[in-house]
Motif scaffolding. Structure first.
Motif, PDB file in Angstrom:
ATOM      1  N   ASP A 119      26.334  12.886 -10.140  1.00 55.42           N
ATOM      2  CA  ASP A 119      25.899  13.118 -11.521  1.00 55.42           C
ATOM      3  C   ASP A 119      25.109  11.931 -12.068  1.00 55.42           C
ATOM      4  OD1 ASP A 119      27.442  15.519 -11.731  1.00 55.42           O
ATOM      5  OD2 ASP A 119      29.236  14.270 -11.975  1.00 55.42           O
ATOM      6  N   PHE A 120      25.371  10.728 -11.515  1.00 56.32           N
ATOM      7  CA  PHE A 120      24.847   9.516 -12.150  1.00 56.32           C
ATOM      8  C   PHE A 120      24.636   8.442 -11.083  1.00 56.32           C
ATOM      9  CE2 PHE A 120      24.890   5.726 -14.742  1.00 56.32           C
ATOM     10  CZ  PHE A 120      24.365   6.146 -15.947  1.00 56.32           C
ATOM     11  N   ILE A 121      23.525   7.695 -11.200  1.00 58.81           N
ATOM     12  CA  ILE A 121      23.302   6.555 -10.285  1.00 58.81           C
ATOM     13  C   ILE A 121      23.172   5.271 -11.114  1.00 58.81           C
ATOM     14  CG2 ILE A 121      21.756   5.508  -8.579  1.00 58.81           C
ATOM     15  CD1 ILE A 121      21.136   8.218  -7.489  1.00 58.81           C
ATOM     16  N   TYR A 122      23.928   4.268 -10.719  1.00 60.36           N
ATOM     17  CA  TYR A 122      23.898   2.957 -11.386  1.00 60.36           C
ATOM     18  C   TYR A 122      23.373   1.953 -10.374  1.00 60.36           C
ATOM     19  CZ  TYR A 122      25.614  -1.028 -14.152  1.00 60.36           C
ATOM     20  OH  TYR A 122      25.703  -2.174 -14.903  1.00 60.36           O
ATOM     21  N   GLN A 123      22.389   1.143 -10.761  1.00 60.32           N
ATOM     22  CA  GLN A 123      21.898   0.122  -9.822  1.00 60.32           C
ATOM     23  C   GLN A 123      21.781  -1.249 -10.469  1.00 60.32           C
ATOM     24  OE1 GLN A 123      18.608   0.938  -7.004  1.00 60.32           O
ATOM     25  NE2 GLN A 123      17.773  -1.040  -7.656  1.00 60.32           N
ATOM     26  N   ASP A 124      22.326  -2.236  -9.760  1.00 63.58           N
ATOM     27  CA  ASP A 124      22.201  -3.632 -10.196  1.00 63.58           C
ATOM     28  C   ASP A 124      21.988  -4.484  -8.948  1.00 63.58           C
ATOM     29  OD1 ASP A 124      22.331  -6.075 -11.428  1.00 63.58           O
ATOM     30  OD2 ASP A 124      24.459  -5.967 -11.938  1.00 63.58           O
ATOM     31  N   ILE A 125      20.743  -4.497  -8.481  1.00 66.57           N
ATOM     32  CA  ILE A 125      20.401  -5.216  -7.251  1.00 66.57           C
ATOM     33  C   ILE A 125      19.194  -6.096  -7.539  1.00 66.57           C
ATOM     34  CG2 ILE A 125      19.366  -4.898  -4.955  1.00 66.57           C
ATOM     35  CD1 ILE A 125      21.188  -2.532  -4.519  1.00 66.57           C
TER      36      ILE A 125
ATOM     37  N   SER B 189      13.143 -11.453 -10.258  1.00 70.23           N
ATOM     38  CA  SER B 189      13.247 -11.091  -8.833  1.00 70.23           C
ATOM     39  C   SER B 189      12.019 -10.304  -8.397  1.00 70.23           C
ATOM     40  CB  SER B 189      14.455 -10.196  -8.581  1.00 70.23           C
ATOM     41  OG  SER B 189      15.623 -10.862  -8.861  1.00 70.23           O
ATOM     42  N   ILE B 190      11.335  -9.672  -9.357  1.00 70.88           N
ATOM     43  CA  ILE B 190      10.180  -8.838  -8.996  1.00 70.88           C
ATOM     44  C   ILE B 190       8.901  -9.662  -8.999  1.00 70.88           C
ATOM     45  CG2 ILE B 190       8.780  -6.825  -9.683  1.00 70.88           C
ATOM     46  CD1 ILE B 190      11.350  -5.522 -10.688  1.00 70.88           C
ATOM     47  N   ASP B 191       8.667 -10.425 -10.068  1.00 68.15           N
ATOM     48  CA  ASP B 191       7.441 -11.244 -10.145  1.00 68.15           C
ATOM     49  C   ASP B 191       7.633 -12.364 -11.161  1.00 68.15           C
ATOM     50  OD1 ASP B 191       4.890 -12.286 -10.323  1.00 68.15           O
ATOM     51  OD2 ASP B 191       3.923 -10.332 -10.100  1.00 68.15           O
ATOM     52  N   VAL B 192       7.769 -13.599 -10.657  1.00 71.47           N
ATOM     53  CA  VAL B 192       8.011 -14.739 -11.564  1.00 71.47           C
ATOM     54  C   VAL B 192       6.767 -15.096 -12.371  1.00 71.47           C
ATOM     55  CG1 VAL B 192       9.907 -16.095 -10.605  1.00 71.47           C
ATOM     56  CG2 VAL B 192       7.676 -16.207  -9.529  1.00 71.47           C
ATOM     57  N   SER B 193       5.588 -14.653 -11.873  1.00 71.72           N
ATOM     58  CA  SER B 193       4.350 -15.082 -12.535  1.00 71.72           C
ATOM     59  C   SER B 193       4.062 -14.241 -13.784  1.00 71.72           C
ATOM     60  CB  SER B 193       3.177 -14.988 -11.559  1.00 71.72           C
ATOM     61  OG  SER B 193       2.909 -13.632 -11.297  1.00 71.72           O
ATOM     62  N   LEU B 194       4.734 -13.105 -13.930  1.00 68.22           N
ATOM     63  CA  LEU B 194       4.458 -12.223 -15.075  1.00 68.22           C
ATOM     64  C   LEU B 194       5.475 -12.439 -16.181  1.00 68.22           C
ATOM     65  CD1 LEU B 194       3.673  -8.782 -13.363  1.00 68.22           C
ATOM     66  CD2 LEU B 194       2.039 -10.441 -14.259  1.00 68.22           C
ATOM     67  N   ASN B 195       5.057 -12.077 -17.408  1.00 64.93           N
ATOM     68  CA  ASN B 195       5.964 -12.041 -18.529  1.00 64.93           C
ATOM     69  C   ASN B 195       6.970 -10.901 -18.262  1.00 64.93           C
ATOM     70  OD1 ASN B 195       6.607 -10.539 -20.985  1.00 64.93           O
ATOM     71  ND2 ASN B 195       5.337 -12.052 -22.029  1.00 64.93           N
ATOM     72  N   PRO B 196       8.284 -11.076 -18.542  1.00 62.59           N
ATOM     73  CA  PRO B 196       9.274 -10.038 -18.227  1.00 62.59           C
ATOM     74  C   PRO B 196       8.883  -8.654 -18.748  1.00 62.59           C
ATOM     75  CG  PRO B 196      10.386 -12.009 -18.961  1.00 62.59           C
ATOM     76  CD  PRO B 196       8.921 -12.289 -19.086  1.00 62.59           C
ATOM     77  N   LYS B 197       8.285  -8.601 -19.954  1.00 67.24           N
ATOM     78  CA  LYS B 197       7.926  -7.267 -20.511  1.00 67.24           C
ATOM     79  C   LYS B 197       6.888  -6.568 -19.629  1.00 67.24           C
ATOM     80  CE  LYS B 197       9.581  -7.178 -25.080  1.00 67.24           C
ATOM     81  NZ  LYS B 197       9.743  -8.482 -25.742  1.00 67.24           N
ATOM     82  N   GLN B 198       5.970  -7.365 -19.047  1.00 69.45           N
ATOM     83  CA  GLN B 198       4.974  -6.766 -18.143  1.00 69.45           C
ATOM     84  C   GLN B 198       5.672  -6.182 -16.908  1.00 69.45           C
ATOM     85  OE1 GLN B 198       2.642 -10.506 -17.940  1.00 69.45           O
ATOM     86  NE2 GLN B 198       0.861  -9.195 -18.224  1.00 69.45           N
ATOM     87  N   VAL B 199       6.695  -6.886 -16.434  1.00 72.58           N
ATOM     88  CA  VAL B 199       7.435  -6.380 -15.259  1.00 72.58           C
ATOM     89  C   VAL B 199       8.162  -5.090 -15.625  1.00 72.58           C
ATOM     90  CG1 VAL B 199       9.232  -6.887 -13.564  1.00 72.58           C
ATOM     91  CG2 VAL B 199       7.717  -8.715 -14.341  1.00 72.58           C
TER      92      VAL B 199
END
Ligand SMILES: C[S@@+](CC[C@H](N)C(=O)[O-])C[C@H]1O[C@@H](n2cnc3c(N)ncnc32)[C@H](O)[C@@H]1O
Length: 220
Positions: A138-144, A175-185
């Motif tokens: 019914d539901f998927i939770y992800q924290d990776i 974890s995805i892209d340190v060079s970008l502003n978090p909102k852009q990620v």
């Protein structure tokens, strides 16, 4: 103790709580506070230790969970958040995926205490590897916190989420892209989810509790 719109979550003063099942009476998981109220026992849910609690503190209003829900949890770690979801889906099941054997050892102690958590040592990058143990949920939770966390989420939704099911991903921008502003990620992740026909229901910035993190609630 005031019930919140999310099933099984309560507010008392400025803290939130879930109800400890009778068979776990007196037991804590991470030294959280226990509170007795009208013959029931509640566990305080620390927003600094659980991103789902942080999401609720920062305005998350709705999640399609009931006490019978089944949840696929990716990145279970030692089970801090898993334990509160286990309180919420008291008559449901949580399939808890964790890659690290070291961490899983502690999760197993929690699973011995609680009857609705199934621990699975596996890599969420390969959803096909746990198909023998995990049904449609019914539901998927992800924290990776991995660079490809959005892909992992999308692939698991495709394989395991029921039609009109819901999921939540805890996005760690750095974890995805340190060079970008978090909102852009966050926007990049939202675009990718949209491209894969996954609907965005809510986006919650976790600032104050978790720097450069957001939770994104979705439906398929
Ligand atoms: C931030 S911690 C999770 C904390 C947990 N969600 C909580 O709130 O209690 C991330 C966990 O994901 C696990 N992990 C990382 N990559 C993974 C993968 N590919 N598959 C499964 N687990 C993974 C790590 O070993 C770590 O225990």
């Amino acid at each position: 103790m005031k019930p919140l719109p999310i099933t099984g979550v309560y507010r008392y003063k400025n803290k939130i709580f879930t109800e400890n099942p009778v068979y776990c009476k007196g037991l804590t998981v991470y030294d959280e506070k226990l509170l007795k109220y009208h013959n029931k026992e509640y566990r305080s849910w620390n927003p600094y230790k659980s991103k789902l609690s942080a999401s609720i503190h920062n305005g998350l209003k709705r999640l399609d969970l009931s006490e019978k829900s089944t949840i696929l949890y990716l990145g279970a770690a030692t089970g801090t958040t898993v334990s509160h979801l286990s309180d919420i889906v008291n008559n449901g099941v949580i399939y808890a995926i964790e890659k690290s054997p070291f961490v899983l050892k502690k999760l197993l102690q929690l699973c011995n205490q609680r009857k609705n958590i199934i621990p699975i040592m596996s890599d969420a990058n390969h959803p096909e590897r746990y198909s023998v143990s995990v049904p449609i949920v019914d539901f998927i939770y992800q924290d990776i916190s991995q660079r490809n966390q959005d892909e992992i989420f999308i692939n698991n939704i495709r394989k395991y989420l029921k039609i009109n099911g819901q999921g939540i991903i805890m996005v760690k921008a750095r974890s995805i892209d340190v060079s970008l502003n978090p909102k852009q990620v966050y926007n990049q992740v939202i675009d990718k989810l949209n491209l894969n026909k996954i609907k965005i229901i809510d986006v919650i910035d976790l600032s104050h509790y978790e720097k450069d993190h957001a939770s994104i609630v979705v439906s398929n």
